[in-house]
Design a protein around this motif. Structure first.
Motif, PDB file in Angstrom:
ATOM      1  N   UNK A   1     -21.010  12.582  47.028  1.00  0.00           N
ATOM      2  CA  UNK A   1     -21.460  13.904  47.470  1.00  0.00           C
ATOM      3  C   UNK A   1     -21.854  13.768  48.935  1.00  0.00           C
ATOM      4  N   UNK A   2     -21.184  14.491  49.799  1.00  0.00           N
ATOM      5  CA  UNK A   2     -21.445  14.361  51.233  1.00  0.00           C
ATOM      6  C   UNK A   2     -22.504  15.348  51.727  1.00  0.00           C
ATOM      7  N   UNK A   3     -22.763  16.392  50.964  1.00  0.00           N
ATOM      8  CA  UNK A   3     -23.738  17.402  51.365  1.00  0.00           C
ATOM      9  C   UNK A   3     -25.147  16.910  51.012  1.00  0.00           C
ATOM     10  N   UNK A   4     -25.920  16.527  52.024  1.00  0.00           N
ATOM     11  CA  UNK A   4     -27.256  15.983  51.791  1.00  0.00           C
ATOM     12  C   UNK A   4     -28.201  16.998  51.157  1.00  0.00           C
ATOM     13  N   UNK A   5     -28.040  18.265  51.469  1.00  0.00           N
ATOM     14  CA  UNK A   5     -28.890  19.280  50.851  1.00  0.00           C
ATOM     15  C   UNK A   5     -28.642  19.352  49.347  1.00  0.00           C
ATOM     16  N   UNK A   6     -27.391  19.221  48.933  1.00  0.00           N
ATOM     17  CA  UNK A   6     -27.076  19.215  47.505  1.00  0.00           C
ATOM     18  C   UNK A   6     -27.662  17.981  46.826  1.00  0.00           C
ATOM     19  N   UNK A   7     -27.598  16.831  47.503  1.00  0.00           N
ATOM     20  CA  UNK A   7     -28.197  15.611  46.956  1.00  0.00           C
ATOM     21  C   UNK A   7     -29.704  15.777  46.797  1.00  0.00           C
ATOM     22  N   UNK A   8     -30.340  16.327  47.807  1.00  0.00           N
ATOM     23  CA  UNK A   8     -31.788  16.547  47.743  1.00  0.00           C
ATOM     24  C   UNK A   8     -32.149  17.457  46.566  1.00  0.00           C
ATOM     25  N   UNK A   9     -31.398  18.532  46.421  1.00  0.00           N
ATOM     26  CA  UNK A   9     -31.647  19.461  45.322  1.00  0.00           C
ATOM     27  C   UNK A   9     -31.432  18.776  43.974  1.00  0.00           C
ATOM     28  N   UNK A  10     -30.378  18.002  43.854  1.00  0.00           N
ATOM     29  CA  UNK A  10     -30.074  17.299  42.608  1.00  0.00           C
ATOM     30  C   UNK A  10     -31.195  16.330  42.235  1.00  0.00           C
ATOM     31  N   UNK A  11     -31.633  15.530  43.205  1.00  0.00           N
ATOM     32  CA  UNK A  11     -32.702  14.559  42.952  1.00  0.00           C
ATOM     33  C   UNK A  11     -33.990  15.279  42.552  1.00  0.00           C
ATOM     34  N   UNK A  12     -34.281  16.392  43.206  1.00  0.00           N
ATOM     35  CA  UNK A  12     -35.488  17.158  42.856  1.00  0.00           C
ATOM     36  C   UNK A  12     -35.395  17.700  41.440  1.00  0.00           C
ATOM     37  N   UNK A  13     -34.265  18.284  41.092  1.00  0.00           N
ATOM     38  CA  UNK A  13     -34.114  18.878  39.762  1.00  0.00           C
ATOM     39  C   UNK A  13     -34.149  17.821  38.664  1.00  0.00           C
ATOM     40  N   UNK A  14     -33.522  16.679  38.907  1.00  0.00           N
ATOM     41  CA  UNK A  14     -33.550  15.587  37.920  1.00  0.00           C
ATOM     42  C   UNK A  14     -34.982  15.073  37.771  1.00  0.00           C
ATOM     43  N   UNK A  15     -35.668  14.892  38.881  1.00  0.00           N
ATOM     44  CA  UNK A  15     -37.054  14.421  38.847  1.00  0.00           C
ATOM     45  C   UNK A  15     -37.957  15.402  38.111  1.00  0.00           C
ATOM     46  N   UNK A  16     -37.787  16.686  38.397  1.00  0.00           N
ATOM     47  CA  UNK A  16     -38.606  17.705  37.745  1.00  0.00           C
ATOM     48  C   UNK A  16     -38.343  17.745  36.238  1.00  0.00           C
ATOM     49  N   UNK A  17     -37.077  17.633  35.847  1.00  0.00           N
ATOM     50  CA  UNK A  17     -36.739  17.643  34.415  1.00  0.00           C
ATOM     51  C   UNK A  17     -37.345  16.433  33.702  1.00  0.00           C
TER      52      UNK A  17
ATOM     53  N   UNK B   1     -46.074  13.053  36.475  1.00  0.00           N
ATOM     54  CA  UNK B   1     -45.790  13.729  37.747  1.00  0.00           C
ATOM     55  C   UNK B   1     -44.404  13.365  38.288  1.00  0.00           C
ATOM     56  N   UNK B   2     -43.740  14.354  38.865  1.00  0.00           N
ATOM     57  CA  UNK B   2     -42.411  14.130  39.441  1.00  0.00           C
ATOM     58  C   UNK B   2     -42.459  13.093  40.564  1.00  0.00           C
ATOM     59  N   UNK B   3     -43.610  12.950  41.211  1.00  0.00           N
ATOM     60  CA  UNK B   3     -43.734  12.037  42.352  1.00  0.00           C
ATOM     61  C   UNK B   3     -43.541  10.572  41.973  1.00  0.00           C
ATOM     62  N   UNK B   4     -43.639  10.240  40.694  1.00  0.00           N
ATOM     63  CA  UNK B   4     -43.449   8.832  40.318  1.00  0.00           C
ATOM     64  C   UNK B   4     -42.038   8.543  39.803  1.00  0.00           C
ATOM     65  N   UNK B   5     -41.205   9.577  39.699  1.00  0.00           N
ATOM     66  CA  UNK B   5     -39.837   9.383  39.219  1.00  0.00           C
ATOM     67  C   UNK B   5     -38.992   8.728  40.310  1.00  0.00           C
ATOM     68  N   UNK B   6     -38.218   7.743  39.912  1.00  0.00           N
ATOM     69  CA  UNK B   6     -37.294   7.078  40.828  1.00  0.00           C
ATOM     70  C   UNK B   6     -35.885   7.472  40.392  1.00  0.00           C
ATOM     71  N   UNK B   7     -35.105   8.014  41.311  1.00  0.00           N
ATOM     72  CA  UNK B   7     -33.727   8.415  41.016  1.00  0.00           C
ATOM     73  C   UNK B   7     -32.809   7.603  41.913  1.00  0.00           C
ATOM     74  N   UNK B   8     -31.896   6.866  41.280  1.00  0.00           N
ATOM     75  CA  UNK B   8     -30.925   6.060  42.006  1.00  0.00           C
ATOM     76  C   UNK B   8     -29.545   6.680  41.818  1.00  0.00           C
ATOM     77  N   UNK B   9     -28.913   7.043  42.917  1.00  0.00           N
ATOM     78  CA  UNK B   9     -27.568   7.606  42.869  1.00  0.00           C
ATOM     79  C   UNK B   9     -26.571   6.535  43.275  1.00  0.00           C
TER      80      UNK B   9
END
Length: 69
Positions: A11-27, A35-43
């Motif tokens: 995924x080359x669009x950094x805004x889409x990556x940011x949104x994806x990581x946020x949504x995965x963390x929130x879920x 808290x979402x702040x402790x979630x680690x997401x590795x792409x």
């Protein structure tokens, strides 16, 4: 600290990556009640020549579908 690993296409669009990581963390935060702040997401981004499905590379499937149009 939950760690979520996701393998997928590049995924080359950094805004889409940011949104994806946020949504995965929130879920995950909702699911675990943490808290979402402790979630680690590795792409890990994989090109179609490094992924096989049904015994063939995605690259070959894509190329075959292009010829069938």
């Amino acid at each position: 600290m939950p760690t979520i690993r996701i393998d997928g296409p590049k995924v080359t669009d950094l805004d889409k990556k940011r949104q994806f990581v946020k949504e995965v963390s929130d879920a995950a935060a909702r699911l675990y009640g943490l808290p979402a702040q402790i979630m680690v997401v590795l792409l890990r981004e994989n090109s179609p020549d490094n992924v096989g499905v049904g015994g063939e590379l995605l690259l070959d499937r894509h190329n075959k579908n292009e010829y069938e149009k």
